[in-house]
Design a protein around this motif. Structure first.
Motif, PDB file in Angstrom:
ATOM      1  N   SER A   2      14.591  -7.614  -7.699  1.00  0.00           N
ATOM      2  CA  SER A   2      13.819  -6.432  -8.069  1.00  0.00           C
ATOM      3  C   SER A   2      13.697  -5.494  -6.875  1.00  0.00           C
ATOM      4  CB  SER A   2      12.428  -6.851  -8.527  1.00  0.00           C
ATOM      5  OG  SER A   2      11.634  -5.714  -8.691  1.00  0.00           O
ATOM      6  N   ASN A   3      13.895  -4.212  -7.144  1.00  0.00           N
ATOM      7  CA  ASN A   3      13.709  -3.208  -6.098  1.00  0.00           C
ATOM      8  C   ASN A   3      12.321  -2.585  -6.159  1.00  0.00           C
ATOM      9  OD1 ASN A   3      16.283  -3.517  -5.051  1.00  0.00           O
ATOM     10  ND2 ASN A   3      17.157  -2.075  -6.506  1.00  0.00           N
ATOM     11  N   TRP A   4      11.520  -3.005  -7.139  1.00  0.00           N
ATOM     12  CA  TRP A   4      10.167  -2.478  -7.280  1.00  0.00           C
ATOM     13  C   TRP A   4       9.266  -3.067  -6.206  1.00  0.00           C
ATOM     14  CZ3 TRP A   4       8.457   1.146 -10.775  1.00  0.00           C
ATOM     15  CH2 TRP A   4       9.392   1.546 -11.721  1.00  0.00           C
ATOM     16  N   LYS A   5       8.332  -2.255  -5.765  1.00  0.00           N
ATOM     17  CA  LYS A   5       7.392  -2.698  -4.739  1.00  0.00           C
ATOM     18  C   LYS A   5       5.967  -2.510  -5.236  1.00  0.00           C
ATOM     19  CE  LYS A   5      10.582  -1.499  -1.087  1.00  0.00           C
ATOM     20  NZ  LYS A   5      10.837  -0.679   0.076  1.00  0.00           N
ATOM     21  N   ASN A   6       5.045  -3.234  -4.635  1.00  0.00           N
ATOM     22  CA  ASN A   6       3.624  -3.097  -4.924  1.00  0.00           C
ATOM     23  C   ASN A   6       3.057  -1.968  -4.072  1.00  0.00           C
ATOM     24  OD1 ASN A   6       3.888  -5.450  -6.510  1.00  0.00           O
ATOM     25  ND2 ASN A   6       3.546  -6.711  -4.714  1.00  0.00           N
ATOM     26  N   GLU A  33       3.888   1.594  -0.109  1.00  0.00           N
ATOM     27  CA  GLU A  33       4.677   0.769  -1.019  1.00  0.00           C
ATOM     28  C   GLU A  33       5.338  -0.338  -0.224  1.00  0.00           C
ATOM     29  OE1 GLU A  33       7.458   3.213  -3.065  1.00  0.00           O
ATOM     30  OE2 GLU A  33       5.929   4.119  -4.331  1.00  0.00           O
ATOM     31  N   SER A  34       5.142  -1.572  -0.668  1.00  0.00           N
ATOM     32  CA  SER A  34       5.651  -2.717   0.076  1.00  0.00           C
ATOM     33  C   SER A  34       5.708  -3.936  -0.835  1.00  0.00           C
ATOM     34  CB  SER A  34       4.729  -2.980   1.267  1.00  0.00           C
ATOM     35  OG  SER A  34       5.022  -4.190   1.869  1.00  0.00           O
ATOM     36  N   ILE A  76      -6.382  -4.539   4.065  1.00  0.00           N
ATOM     37  CA  ILE A  76      -5.235  -4.235   3.214  1.00  0.00           C
ATOM     38  C   ILE A  76      -5.583  -4.718   1.813  1.00  0.00           C
ATOM     39  CG2 ILE A  76      -2.786  -4.632   2.781  1.00  0.00           C
ATOM     40  CD1 ILE A  76      -2.484  -5.196   5.789  1.00  0.00           C
ATOM     41  N   LYS A  77      -5.554  -3.798   0.858  1.00  0.00           N
ATOM     42  CA  LYS A  77      -5.950  -4.136  -0.507  1.00  0.00           C
ATOM     43  C   LYS A  77      -4.822  -3.776  -1.473  1.00  0.00           C
ATOM     44  CE  LYS A  77      -9.401  -3.177  -4.008  1.00  0.00           C
ATOM     45  NZ  LYS A  77     -10.572  -2.405  -4.360  1.00  0.00           N
ATOM     46  N   LEU A  78      -4.464  -4.719  -2.327  1.00  0.00           N
ATOM     47  CA  LEU A  78      -3.477  -4.476  -3.372  1.00  0.00           C
ATOM     48  C   LEU A  78      -4.102  -3.562  -4.420  1.00  0.00           C
ATOM     49  CD1 LEU A  78      -0.708  -5.223  -4.665  1.00  0.00           C
ATOM     50  CD2 LEU A  78      -1.926  -7.061  -5.841  1.00  0.00           C
ATOM     51  N   ILE A  79      -3.452  -2.428  -4.705  1.00  0.00           N
ATOM     52  CA  ILE A  79      -4.002  -1.508  -5.705  1.00  0.00           C
ATOM     53  C   ILE A  79      -3.100  -1.367  -6.926  1.00  0.00           C
ATOM     54  CG2 ILE A  79      -5.433  -0.232  -4.087  1.00  0.00           C
ATOM     55  CD1 ILE A  79      -3.296   1.951  -4.058  1.00  0.00           C
ATOM     56  N   TRP A  80      -1.841  -1.768  -6.802  1.00  0.00           N
ATOM     57  CA  TRP A  80      -0.941  -1.747  -7.943  1.00  0.00           C
ATOM     58  C   TRP A  80       0.118  -2.807  -7.743  1.00  0.00           C
ATOM     59  CZ3 TRP A  80       4.290  -0.879  -8.884  1.00  0.00           C
ATOM     60  CH2 TRP A  80       4.645  -0.686 -10.215  1.00  0.00           C
ATOM     61  N   LYS A  81       0.359  -3.609  -8.772  1.00  0.00           N
ATOM     62  CA  LYS A  81       1.337  -4.688  -8.676  1.00  0.00           C
ATOM     63  C   LYS A  81       2.416  -4.507  -9.721  1.00  0.00           C
ATOM     64  CE  LYS A  81       1.675  -9.712  -8.556  1.00  0.00           C
ATOM     65  NZ  LYS A  81       2.434  -9.803  -7.337  1.00  0.00           N
ATOM     66  N   TYR A  82       3.653  -4.582  -9.285  1.00  0.00           N
ATOM     67  CA  TYR A  82       4.769  -4.532 -10.203  1.00  0.00           C
ATOM     68  C   TYR A  82       4.869  -5.825 -10.975  1.00  0.00           C
ATOM     69  CZ  TYR A  82       9.522  -4.832 -11.930  1.00  0.00           C
ATOM     70  OH  TYR A  82      10.597  -5.006 -12.735  1.00  0.00           O
ATOM     71  N   SER A  83       5.017  -5.710 -12.257  1.00  0.00           N
ATOM     72  CA  SER A  83       5.179  -6.889 -13.100  1.00  0.00           C
ATOM     73  C   SER A  83       6.515  -6.777 -13.820  1.00  0.00           C
ATOM     74  CB  SER A  83       4.040  -6.984 -14.113  1.00  0.00           C
ATOM     75  OG  SER A  83       4.273  -8.049 -15.001  1.00  0.00           O
TER      76      SER A  83
END
Length: 88
Positions: A2-6, A33-34, A76-83
């Motif tokens: 996957s090339n998608w990042k969180n 984005e990482s 550092i807080k996750l705000i969007w996760k790729y599913s």
């Protein structure tokens, strides 16, 4: 593969030291984005070390008078996760 990042919100502050000894901290945050929080942190640190533009404004009236500066990552807080789950 996957090339998608969180997306992570990275909160940090930069400590400025004036030539006359005064100190000032400026707080800021960026969205990065990482794939992992560790990579997000490294991206911010690399940008701070190698970019000609600062990640925040220099304290008012200090332009040209900054003796040194140091960055500290606060959170550092996750705000969007790729599913990659398929919706049927």
């Amino acid at each position: 593969m996957s090339n998608w990042k969180n997306e992570y919100r990275v909160s940090f502050h930069i400590d400025f030291i004036h030539y006359d000894g005064r100190k000032k901290s400026i707080h800021n945050e960026l969205i990065v984005e990482s794939k992992t929080p560790e990579i997000a942190e490294q991206l911010i640190l690399d940008k701070f070390q190698h970019s000609y533009r600062l990640l925040t404004d220099i304290p008012h009236g200090w332009f040209g008078n900054v003796h040194s500066k140091k960055i500290a990552i606060e959170k550092i807080k996750l705000i969007w996760k790729y599913s990659n789950e398929t919706i049927e």
